[in-house]
Write a protein that holds these residues in place. Structure first.
Motif, mmCIF file in Angstrom:
data_model
loop_
_atom_site.group_PDB
_atom_site.id
_atom_site.type_symbol
_atom_site.label_atom_id
_atom_site.label_comp_id
_atom_site.label_asym_id
_atom_site.label_seq_id
_atom_site.Cartn_x
_atom_site.Cartn_y
_atom_site.Cartn_z
ATOM 1 N N ARG A 40 0.830 -1.214 0.000
ATOM 2 C CA ARG A 40 0.000 0.000 0.000
ATOM 3 C C ARG A 40 0.855 1.250 0.000
ATOM 4 O O ARG A 40 0.566 2.216 -0.706
ATOM 5 C CB ARG A 40 -0.926 0.005 1.218
ATOM 6 N N THR A 41 1.914 1.229 0.793
ATOM 7 C CA THR A 41 2.777 2.407 0.868
ATOM 8 C C THR A 41 3.508 2.643 -0.448
ATOM 9 O O THR A 41 3.585 3.776 -0.934
ATOM 10 C CB THR A 41 3.783 2.259 2.020
ATOM 11 N N VAL A 42 4.037 1.571 -1.035
ATOM 12 C CA VAL A 42 4.725 1.703 -2.322
ATOM 13 C C VAL A 42 3.768 2.259 -3.377
ATOM 14 O O VAL A 42 4.121 3.142 -4.170
ATOM 15 C CB VAL A 42 5.304 0.345 -2.770
ATOM 16 N N GLY A 43 2.540 1.754 -3.368
ATOM 17 C CA GLY A 43 1.557 2.200 -4.346
ATOM 18 C C GLY A 43 1.142 3.645 -4.191
ATOM 19 O O GLY A 43 0.667 4.260 -5.152
ATOM 20 N N SER A 44 1.328 4.188 -2.985
ATOM 21 C CA SER A 44 0.936 5.586 -2.745
ATOM 22 C C SER A 44 2.071 6.575 -2.962
ATOM 23 O O SER A 44 1.860 7.786 -2.859
ATOM 24 C CB SER A 44 0.424 5.724 -1.307
ATOM 25 N N LEU A 45 3.273 6.073 -3.267
ATOM 26 C CA LEU A 45 4.424 6.960 -3.414
ATOM 27 C C LEU A 45 4.401 7.689 -4.755
ATOM 28 O O LEU A 45 4.034 7.104 -5.777
ATOM 29 C CB LEU A 45 5.731 6.159 -3.304
ATOM 30 N N PRO A 46 4.804 8.956 -4.775
ATOM 31 C CA PRO A 46 4.950 9.648 -6.061
ATOM 32 C C PRO A 46 6.186 9.133 -6.798
ATOM 33 O O PRO A 46 7.020 8.441 -6.206
ATOM 34 C CB PRO A 46 5.139 11.113 -5.635
ATOM 35 N N ASP A 47 6.284 9.433 -8.059
ATOM 36 C CA ASP A 47 7.472 9.058 -8.823
ATOM 37 C C ASP A 47 7.973 10.242 -9.649
ATOM 38 O O ASP A 47 8.312 10.115 -10.821
ATOM 39 C CB ASP A 47 7.196 7.845 -9.720
ATOM 40 N N ASN A 48 7.996 11.384 -8.975
ATOM 41 C CA ASN A 48 8.371 12.626 -9.654
ATOM 42 C C ASN A 48 9.870 12.860 -9.709
ATOM 43 O O ASN A 48 10.340 13.683 -10.490
ATOM 44 C CB ASN A 48 7.715 13.830 -8.958
ATOM 45 N N SER A 49 10.624 12.167 -8.880
ATOM 46 C CA SER A 49 12.060 12.417 -8.801
ATOM 47 C C SER A 49 12.810 11.102 -8.734
ATOM 48 O O SER A 49 12.229 10.032 -8.528
ATOM 49 C CB SER A 49 12.393 13.255 -7.551
ATOM 50 N N ASP A 50 14.117 11.190 -8.887
ATOM 51 C CA ASP A 50 14.948 9.996 -8.764
ATOM 52 C C ASP A 50 14.840 9.397 -7.370
ATOM 53 O O ASP A 50 14.837 8.175 -7.211
ATOM 54 C CB ASP A 50 16.411 10.338 -9.078
ATOM 55 N N GLU A 51 14.753 10.269 -6.364
ATOM 56 C CA GLU A 51 14.643 9.771 -4.981
ATOM 57 C C GLU A 51 13.343 9.007 -4.786
ATOM 58 O O GLU A 51 13.327 7.961 -4.124
ATOM 59 C CB GLU A 51 14.719 10.941 -3.996
ATOM 60 N N ASP A 52 12.249 9.515 -5.367
ATOM 61 C CA ASP A 52 10.968 8.805 -5.290
ATOM 62 C C ASP A 52 11.086 7.424 -5.909
ATOM 63 O O ASP A 52 10.607 6.424 -5.349
ATOM 64 C CB ASP A 52 9.877 9.590 -6.020
#
Length: 476
Positions: A40-52
């Motif tokens: 659930r946490t992985v699915g809620s993460l943004p992917d806007n940056s390399d760190e994300d």
């Protein structure tokens, strides 16, 4: 291992032990819930940056490790050495694992393997870059506390009334004071938000009345060993002697409502003068699903500081069901504000202290503490009473071995018993096989009760949390 009791430990391979069903049924569920949480946490993460993206990738790697752990457990594979995450206890675990030989999940000492399970899960996060402090059980703890709303509000009202009485009056009935101490400890013992009957007599006005006496008898009927009178006399005597420093330590168990009632007990001890300081001992890593971390203490205070935001905001489950929690009444908010102000002040003044220590998440019994953690033992000896909460702490205190149930509690404590300098109280609802301090024949009679185990060889009556032991040992 060298300092543990020389009796057979309870084993995950013994069909008559609660360890047998725990390892085969409950442990896979715990790992599955952890997998669901991380997913659930992985699915809620943004992917806007390399760190994300790095955090997402690490989360997926952790998911794979948890899945592998579940497979190894269910297929009874051998336990493998812990990965080094920089903490000294990794060597402690790995050295003991090497000494114990080729241990498998479903046929070995229950206490060690269960501790190893949670310590190994911790390494998946602590060896990462972006998930080091992630508590995979935090969602469950928050959900549990939120679901205890009715009990929290009821107890908050009783607490404010009691503390106000203590602050405003200098003289009280001696018998009422003794009964009130027992009542506070009983609430702390059961820590059960569903049983509001325990919360009805927490005032001087009602504690000695007929209905108060009846409630006390009902609360105590399932306490098999009850040493609270001796504990009260111990604390009252020190108070009457005007001993300047009278510290009480509480080695915590579960977060959520149980932590809430632990704080109620701590606040009462301070307000009544039975203690001048209370030191709370949380765990340092996510442990046995619901055990208290320092972050859980902060989260609870934050909930009390903003009770409307916490209790009125729909949870994820509420949103799925289209449910909106009822708004809090003004009196409820005022009562929670009182608790927050009282506990925050005690914390700020140094009278209510948190002191985590990785010794509480070690692989074995507390018989080892004097030899392996002498500084911790010396620190505890500065207090006048150490309260160990819950089933696991009890198991560790007595070594989780097959004691005869009539063995005196002080004997089962080994090096922490008489002569240790530690005054120890356990508040334990029984959820495992080991038990000591019973009267002759009592275990046999309990086995004869419905679901008690009968002639199966299993002590099933001690598995369901229906029975309790409140045991005290003087360190002198």
């Amino acid at each position: 291992m060298d300092h543990d009791p020389k009796l057979p430990p309870y084993s995950t391979g013994d069909p008559t032990s609660f360890a047998y069903s725990t390892s085969r049924e409950r442990w896979p569920i715990i790992i599955t819930q952890a997998i669901d949480d991380v997913y659930r946490t992985v699915g809620s993460l943004p992917d806007n940056s390399d760190e994300d993206k790095q955090k997402q990738a690490e989360g997926k790697k952790i998911l794979g490790e948890l899945a592998k752990l579940k497979y190894e457990l269910q297929h009874n594979r051998a336990l493998t050495p812990l990965r080094d995450d920089g903490f000294d206890d990794v060597k402690v675990y790995n050295d003991e694992l090497a000494r114990r030989g080729n241990l498998t999940w479903l046929d070995g000492p229950w206490l060690f393997i269960e501790c190893y399970l949670f310590r190994r899960m911790s390494t998946y996060f602590t060896t990462s870059q972006h998930w080091k402090t992630y508590d995979v059980f935090a969602r469950q703890k928050i959900k549990s506390f939120r679901s205890s709303r009715a009990a929290v509000l009821e107890l908050a009202a009783r607490y404010r009334e009691l503390i106000t009485q203590l602050q405003q009056s200098k003289t009280h009935d001696a018998e009422a004071e003794r009964l009130l101490f027992a009542e506070m400890c009983d609430v702390c013992l059961w820590g059960n938000a569903s049983d509001l009957s325990l919360l009805l007599v927490l005032t001087y006005d009602t504690i000695s009345q007929i209905q108060g006496s009846e409630a006390r008898r009902a609360a105590e009927k399932n306490i098999l060993v009850n040493d609270l009178p001796q504990v009260y006399e111990h604390l009252k005597s020190l108070k009457d002697q005007k001993i300047a420093e009278r510290r009480v330590d509480i080695v915590l168990d579960n977060a959520g409502f149980e932590l809430f009632v632990d704080l109620v007990l701590a606040g009462y001890l301070l307000a009544s003068g039975l203690a001048t300081h209370v030191v709370l001992h949380p765990k340092s890593i996510p442990w046995f699903v619901s055990d208290v971390l320092s972050t859980d203490f902060a989260a609870l205070l934050n909930a009390l500081a903003s009770p409307r935001a916490f209790f009125e905001t729909p949870s994820d489950e509420d949103q799925l069901r289209g449910v909106t929690p009822a708004p809090l009444e003004e009196d409820h908010v005022a009562q929670l504000d009182f608790l927050f102000a009282d506990w925050s002040r005690q914390h700020a003044e140094g009278r209510l202290v948190l002191r985590p220590n990785r010794a509480w998440t070690g692989p074995g019994s507390f018989w080892r503490l004097p030899a392996e953690q002498p500084e911790l033992v010396e620190d505890l000896k500065q207090g006048v009473l150490t309260i160990f909460k819950g089933d696991l702490n009890y198991r560790k205190l007595v070594g989780d071995v097959a004691w005869d149930p009539t063995t005196p509690f002080s004997e089962a404590l080994g090096p922490l018993g008489p002569g240790s300098g530690l005054n120890i109280l356990t508040l334990r609802t029984c959820k495992a096989d080991v038990v000591v301090g019973l009267k002759p024949g009592e275990d046999e009679e309990l086995r004869k009760t419905e679901g008690g185990g009968g002639d199966t060889g299993a002590r099933k009556w001690a598995w369901n949390g229906k029975w309790a032991v409140v045991s005290f040992s003087r360190g002198t």
